[in-house]
Motif scaffolding. Sequence first.
Motif, PDB file in Angstrom:
ATOM      1  N   ALA A   1      -6.517  -1.873  -4.792  1.00 35.82           N
ATOM      2  CA  ALA A   1      -6.943  -0.589  -4.224  1.00 35.82           C
ATOM      3  C   ALA A   1      -8.312  -0.692  -3.553  1.00 35.82           C
ATOM      4  O   ALA A   1      -8.572   0.008  -2.580  1.00 35.82           O
TER       5      ALA A   1
ATOM      6  N   ASP B   1       0.820  -1.209   0.000  1.00 33.13           N
ATOM      7  CA  ASP B   1       0.000   0.000   0.000  1.00 33.13           C
ATOM      8  C   ASP B   1       0.853   1.259   0.000  1.00 33.13           C
ATOM      9  O   ASP B   1       2.082   1.202   0.025  1.00 33.13           O
TER      10      ASP B   1
ATOM     11  N   ARG C   1      -7.943  -4.928  -0.072  1.00 38.81           N
ATOM     12  CA  ARG C   1      -6.546  -5.115   0.299  1.00 38.81           C
ATOM     13  C   ARG C   1      -6.222  -6.528   0.786  1.00 38.81           C
ATOM     14  O   ARG C   1      -5.165  -7.046   0.502  1.00 38.81           O
TER      15      ARG C   1
ATOM     16  N   GLU D   1      -0.228  -0.202  -4.706  1.00 34.94           N
ATOM     17  CA  GLU D   1      -1.262   0.833  -4.633  1.00 34.94           C
ATOM     18  C   GLU D   1      -0.857   2.027  -5.494  1.00 34.94           C
ATOM     19  O   GLU D   1      -1.663   2.564  -6.241  1.00 34.94           O
TER      20      GLU D   1
END
Length: 174
Positions: free
Chosen positions: A44, A25, A47, A86
């Motif tokens: 996104a 992330d 997770r 991400e």
Amino acid sequence: MDDIVKQALAKWPNVPHCYGWLGLDARGQWYLRDAQAQAEGAFAQSRGARLEHEKLIEFIGRNYEHDEAGQWFFQNGPQRVYVELELTPWVCRIADDGRVTTHTGSQVDPTACLTDEEGRVYLVSELGLGLVHSLDVAAAADQIEAGRWTPEEVKAADLPARFGFVVSPSAAHA
């Protein structure tokens, strides 16, 4: 790369690659994405479970690399586990003294500073492009105000092509 990983690669060179099961992330945290998390959508949106085991996180960090196509992966013994990003392959932390380290603990020397349309700050280093951790944006501003970094405005959508990385290896592989 750890020696045990190199030995496993030599012993089992043809293990299939793994896609969609690991994510990174924008805060430098790793996520394990089981079948349910993957079925719920892209990284996104879904997770999965955040990894918290310190030794596992260190192992992933020591064996985190990219292939010739710009897809980032964790070499888990003989198996290559591609990472869903991400935003960028690196997340940068800025210490009080201005030193910059990545989410894997590597110290880097920024050569450029970028800002995007959302106000995110990125640093370019010898490792590639890294997003500045959200808690360190004020420290980045201090570096800019001190004249150490001069930000260049960019569009976030242009960054993967410009810096040669793939955000979603699983989508590219599908």
